[in-house]
Scaffold this active site. Sequence first.
Site, PDB file in Angstrom:
ATOM      1  N   ASN A 170       0.817  -1.201   0.000  1.00  0.00           N
ATOM      2  CA  ASN A 170       0.000   0.000   0.000  1.00  0.00           C
ATOM      3  C   ASN A 170       0.856   1.258   0.000  1.00  0.00           C
ATOM      4  OD1 ASN A 170      -1.925   1.952   0.262  1.00  0.00           O
ATOM      5  ND2 ASN A 170      -2.728   1.253   2.215  1.00  0.00           N
ATOM      6  N   ASP A 171       1.561   1.484   1.098  1.00  0.00           N
ATOM      7  CA  ASP A 171       2.330   2.725   1.221  1.00  0.00           C
ATOM      8  C   ASP A 171       3.337   2.911   0.091  1.00  0.00           C
ATOM      9  OD1 ASP A 171       0.957   3.250   3.533  1.00  0.00           O
ATOM     10  OD2 ASP A 171       2.467   2.342   4.841  1.00  0.00           O
ATOM     11  N   VAL A 172       3.909   1.802  -0.388  1.00  0.00           N
ATOM     12  CA  VAL A 172       4.963   1.915  -1.398  1.00  0.00           C
ATOM     13  C   VAL A 172       4.416   2.269  -2.781  1.00  0.00           C
ATOM     14  CG1 VAL A 172       6.513   0.344  -0.185  1.00  0.00           C
ATOM     15  CG2 VAL A 172       4.979  -0.564  -1.941  1.00  0.00           C
TER      16      VAL A 172
END
Lengths: 480, 94
Positions: free
Chosen positions: A406-408
Amino acid sequence: MEHAAASSADFWVPFAYLVAGVLFILALRGLSSPATSRRGNRMGMVGMAIAVATTLFTHDVVSLPEILGAVAVGGVIGFITARRIAMTDMPQLVAAFHSLVGLAAVLVGAAAYLNPAAFGILDTLTNEIHNASRIELGLGVAIGAITFSGSVIAFLKLNGNMSGKPILLPARHVINLGTLVAILGLIAWYFLLPAPSVAAPWLIWVVIGLSFAIGFLLIIPIGGADMPVVVSMLNSYSGWAAAAMGFTLHNTAMIITGALVGSSGAILSYIMCKAMNRGFLSVIAGGFGADAGPAGGGEAKEQRPWKRGSAEDAAFLMKQADSVIIVPGYGMAVSQAQHALREMGDLLKKEGVSVKYAIHPVAGRMPGHMNVLLAEANVSYDEVFELEDINSEFGQADVAFVIGANDVTNPAAKTDKSSPIYGMPILDVANAKSVLFVKRSMGGVGYAGVDNDVFYMDNTMMLLADAKKMVEDIVKSLAH
Amino acid sequence: MDFISILSIFVMACFVGYYVVWSVTPALHTPLMAVTNAISSVIIVGALVAAAESVAPTAKWLGLIAVVFASINIFGGFAVTERMLAMYKKKERK
């Protein structure tokens, strides 16, 4: 080495340790490519055998049966663990191994303190430990103890025995700094004392105790997403502990290895920090993911429209595509979806689709975590690419298949200055013609606690399910 | 060996480590951690020195326990690295 009386031994013993040290360098050198890596690993084994054999041959070993027993017990435990461990559990295993190195360093330091003559660190005139050896010994046990307790906490967090959420004590920075100062102060005092064994036999034990405490205190406030940095950092510490013991023992193999491992862990920590655009100190200070909170996009996100897709939709879309780039993350590891994923890739390739994998440096819980899992699933390593090598290709890709990352992939890292992940390099999945996003639910928003705009794009289809189940369903519908 | 020669070896080894580790391909960073783990257990040398002597029984037992821990790491570390490295395969062209 004091035991070696003959002059030829004076040469051969340090020489053998030097050879062992060089073999360890070659072991790491082999890892520059998968093709040479196994030869490198064997060299490491030979180096270790030389170091152990040299030590046993050059000391008057009175307790050989006990020693061989100890090696056998440890060897069997280690070997069986290495055979049985699931690849998804590698981060825990590495943390556990780090803790053992740390504990071994503490035990060796304590043994050297209790029997300094055996280690050749006794000043025969005063019958006290040499001053220089005292400081090496003090630093060695301190770093070893920090490595041990820190790794135990890292293990518990990675293994899920302890919540991955940061645990924040009030005034933790003051407590931590105070403890560190106390440890260094005590080591300095021990160094300056003329006769420590009379004046303060308890000193070294207090140093060990405080170091255990600080290792624990340092790691509990650090959250799950920062674990790649923590594991690398503890890797580095275990090296410095070995190096400090090498100084005490005047042993080149230990010093070379300690320096190698110490710099290796430090470089990995640096790479991980850079991949998250975070300062090393801010990671160590901890609390990431707790301070960030959902305040930013927390409320707005539920109202924005998003599209939900089924496995059949995903299969259809990817069958029509020319190129698919798969972006795996921690979610893939948790649900053990790598085998199903490789099957999906194989079926797509049969349809003439080009399939590649894109790995973000901090995907997963330790450096290179995703690569190992894909290798386990028989994905050939020339299909797996690092961020900087593949990021420009998303523009030409028909489908970006994001699984448990997600964050990446969050464009907020580029656009939103207030976002906690701002400045972090990301995989530009949004540039692909369509994005398939496998996620358990719309609720969780990654470890950084930030909403991801990719979910709400017109060309994004959310595949909400357990990653493994979803991929298996896609495989089923691709198969007929 | 005097302190300054030991320090020289240490400093040089740090530089060697720096360049060698930067040349490790990111795909092998997990095996790198596993193998550095295994080799840092060279601390077993110190454990053996302690365990070899019987003059100080406490020190000997501490040494023996350290030998067990270090052996777990050596055997486990090298074996798991070997297992991982065996998985990295290139595509077989048909």
